[in-house]
Enzyme design. Structure first.
Site, PDB file in Angstrom:
ATOM      1  N   TYR A 162       0.779  -1.307  -0.041  1.00 11.74           N
ATOM      2  CA  TYR A 162       0.216  -0.017  -0.145  1.00 11.74           C
ATOM      3  C   TYR A 162       0.824   1.228   0.115  1.00 11.74           C
ATOM      4  O   TYR A 162       1.782   1.380   0.625  1.00 11.74           O
ATOM      5  CB  TYR A 162      -0.908  -0.020   1.125  1.00 11.74           C
ATOM      6  CG  TYR A 162      -1.776   1.107   1.258  1.00 11.74           C
ATOM      7  CD1 TYR A 162      -2.757   1.212   0.416  1.00 11.74           C
ATOM      8  CD2 TYR A 162      -1.341   2.222   2.452  1.00 11.74           C
ATOM      9  CE1 TYR A 162      -3.522   2.708   0.842  1.00 11.74           C
ATOM     10  CE2 TYR A 162      -2.299   3.281   2.540  1.00 11.74           C
ATOM     11  CZ  TYR A 162      -3.200   3.506   1.885  1.00 11.74           C
ATOM     12  OH  TYR A 162      -3.909   4.865   1.650  1.00 11.74           O
ATOM     13  N   ASP A 199       9.145   2.585  -0.353  1.00 11.14           N
ATOM     14  CA  ASP A 199       8.287   3.209   0.492  1.00 11.14           C
ATOM     15  C   ASP A 199       8.420   2.732   2.080  1.00 11.14           C
ATOM     16  O   ASP A 199       8.205   1.849   2.389  1.00 11.14           O
ATOM     17  CB  ASP A 199       7.079   2.928   0.152  1.00 11.14           C
ATOM     18  CG  ASP A 199       5.712   3.567   0.757  1.00 11.14           C
ATOM     19  OD1 ASP A 199       6.153   4.090   1.766  1.00 11.14           O
ATOM     20  OD2 ASP A 199       4.562   3.520   0.441  1.00 11.14           O
ATOM     21  N   LYS A 208       4.440   8.900   9.087  1.00 12.14           N
ATOM     22  CA  LYS A 208       4.275   8.051  10.366  1.00 12.14           C
ATOM     23  C   LYS A 208       5.453   8.763  11.407  1.00 12.14           C
ATOM     24  O   LYS A 208       5.459   9.815  11.833  1.00 12.14           O
ATOM     25  CB  LYS A 208       4.037   6.782  10.161  1.00 12.14           C
ATOM     26  CG  LYS A 208       2.684   6.438   9.155  1.00 12.14           C
ATOM     27  CD  LYS A 208       2.472   5.222   9.065  1.00 12.14           C
ATOM     28  CE  LYS A 208       1.034   5.198   8.477  1.00 12.14           C
ATOM     29  NZ  LYS A 208       0.933   4.339   7.161  1.00 12.14           N
TER      30      LYS A 208
HETATM   31  C1  LIG Z   1       0.377   4.642   5.859  1.00  6.67           C
HETATM   32  C2  LIG Z   1       1.277   4.606   4.524  1.00  6.67           C
HETATM   33  C3  LIG Z   1       1.251   5.440   3.438  1.00  6.67           C
HETATM   34  C4  LIG Z   1       0.322   6.667   3.407  1.00  6.67           C
HETATM   35  O1  LIG Z   1       0.397   7.497   4.448  1.00  6.67           O
HETATM   36  P1  LIG Z   1      -0.594   8.666   5.028  1.00  6.67           P
HETATM   37  O2  LIG Z   1       0.036   9.497   5.834  1.00  6.67           O
HETATM   38  O3  LIG Z   1      -1.877   7.673   5.273  1.00  6.67           O
HETATM   39  O4  LIG Z   1      -1.103   9.214   3.509  1.00  6.67           O
HETATM   40  C5  LIG Z   1       2.037   5.069   2.167  1.00  6.67           C
HETATM   41  N1  LIG Z   1       2.863   3.999   2.467  1.00  6.67           N
HETATM   42  C6  LIG Z   1       2.714   3.382   3.392  1.00  6.67           C
HETATM   43  C7  LIG Z   1       4.003   2.156   3.483  1.00  6.67           C
HETATM   44  C8  LIG Z   1       2.021   3.394   4.531  1.00  6.67           C
HETATM   45  O5  LIG Z   1       1.932   2.357   5.391  1.00  6.67           O
END
Ligand SMILES: *Cc1c(COP(=O)(O)O)cnc(C)c1O
Length: 439
Positions: A145, A240, A268
């Site tokens: 994701y 990511d 995060k």
């Molecule tokens: C949470 C997440 C996102 C998106 O981040 P948001 O701050 O919710 O837009 C993108 N990539 C990964 C791997 C994530 O866990």
């Protein structure tokens, strides 16, 4: 477990004023049934709902709260920053300091740009990759994701697996047509795609530790093969690290695997619970961004002084207290405690863990490596488990596909409590029958 009367009343109001009662879909409990608990406050490892019920929290706001809720040093940093003004729309010291920390910590990175969410970080990194390479195709992996970026809300199409189709209404098929979707853990699929279209690929993006479809730990050889294919075809590799960045350690999954991506995305943990994202890379790539280069990217609240202060305070505490090592030790303890509980489970269940990230895979005797290997039947068993734990005062994420997070606020006693509650919950969680609470 049934939500209390106050949670029910507030959620009724929420449903009138917010679509589905929420601002992010998984919060609505659709995957587990029942009414969400509405939160009034949180401290350390505990979150409290509007009925004054406390829960031992293993969600941690889905990853950011690596120190626990309302850590005094983070709160103090936010207070002090806010007194100096909440936004300037001009460069500030805190964003420069946090950028320097990312550059010093993460392999191969020379420059950083801050944004306000993980989604925005990924969206901008993809645009930069396309601008820098002059190519359009993006490769993603099934089960990873990357936020709600149009070009990445794409699932594997039927038949020839690699051609993407939109996984959300509102994403044009033409956008999805520029995305290729591959299974994780499959070098042969990589070979085939790069042989066919390698010279049209701008970038491959992957969560090097996929943690949004359960925790699908990859073989290092697979990640290495991906790096090699990108190199062979001059495509960029984007890690990511929105979950793993500054959670696995200061160098994220890149340092863990000894692999250097061309671009990395963060979110995060780097914002210490405030809305922050970032993407980063070598100077030669990052200077393609406006104002130096021709790839446009901007943000009114980007590098916001209050959010930057929360991120800096979080990283300070982690460094001062040897936090990453402490988290890994606690993770090992959790593996031992949960492992014992799972061995007594009436149905197969296994644990995947890396550092402070964990996932209980129900109806699987070993943790899977691909999204396709996660059986749909595990959802019902998880719903039962989730409600049993919530009734015992323990909050896991309301979906079988979400991982759990340890923070520095969790003690060994908290982990013991999880282990004991899990024994009860597993005995309750007959995968065949949903409990009454979800009716
Ligand atoms: C949470 C997440 C996102 C998106 O981040 P948001 O701050 O919710 O837009 C993108 N990539 C990964 C791997 C994530 O866990």
């Amino acid at each position: 477990m049934t939500a209390g009367t106050q949670s029910r009343a507030w959620f009724e109001r929420a449903r009138a004023a917010l679509p589905g009662g929420v601002d992010s879909p998984v919060r609505a409990f659709r995957a587990v049934g029942g009414t969400p608990i509405v939160i009034q406050g949180a401290n350390g490892q505990t979150i409290v709902d509007v009925d004054d019920r406390p829960y031992l929290d293993f969600v941690g706001s889905w990853g950011p709260l690596i120190l626990g809720h309302a850590h005094p040093k983070v709160v103090a940093a936010i207070e002090a920053a806010a007194r100096g003004g909440t936004s300037y729309g001009a460069p500030c010291r805190a964003e420069i300091e946090l950028a320097e920390q990312v550059v010093e910590s993460y392999p191969g990175i020379e420059q950083v740009r801050f944004v306000s969410s993980g989604t925005e970080a990924v969206m901008s990194a993809v645009r930069l990759a396309r601008g820098a390479t002059g190519r359009d195709l993006i490769v993603k992996f099934s089960g990873c994701y990357h936020g709600h970026v149009d070009h990445l809300l794409v699932a594997a199409g039927s038949g020839l697996v690699t051609f993407g189709k939109p996984s959300s209404a509102g994403v044009p098929a033409d956008f999805a047509g520029l995305t290729r979707v591959l299974p994780l853990d499959d070098e042969a699929a990589l070979d085939a795609l790069f042989a066919a279209e390698g010279d049209r690929i701008a970038a491959a993006i992957i969560e090097p530790v996929p943690a949004n479809n359960g925790l699908l730990m990859q073989r290092p050889a697979f990640l290495k093969a991906l790096r090699a294919h990108c190199d062979a075809f001059s495509a960029l590799l984007i890690f990511d690290e929105v979950i793993t960045g500054f959670r696995l350690g200061p160098g994220g999954a890149a340092a863990h695997y000894g692999l250097v991506p061309d671009l990395a995305t963060f979110g995060k943990v780097i914002g210490g619970g405030m809305p922050v994202g970032a993407f980063a890379g070598r100077r030669e790539l990052m200077r393609e961004l406006a104002p130096e280069g021709s790839v446009y990217q901007a943000g009114t609240l980007s590098g916001n002084p209050v959010a930057m202060a929360a991120g800096l305070a979080t990283l300070d505490v982690l460094r001062e207290s040897d936090g990453w090592q402490a988290l890994d030790e606690r993770g090992r303890y959790l593996e031992q405690v949960i492992g014992e509980a799972l061995r007594e489970s009436p149905f197969p269940a296994s644990l995947a863990r890396i550092g402070s990230i964990f996932w209980i895979a129900l109806l699987a005797s070993a943790p899977p490596r691909t999204a396709e290997a996660v059986g749909p039947a595990s959802g019902k068993a998880y719903a039962n488990l989730f409600h049993s734990l919530l009734g015992q005062g323990i909050a896991l994420a309301p979906s079988a596909y979400e991982v759990g997070f340890l923070s520095l606020a969790h003690s060994r006693a908290d982990i013991d409590r999880l282990g004991e509650a899990l024994r009860v919950a597993l005995a309750d969680a007959n995968p065949g029958e949903p409990t009454d609470d979800q009716a």
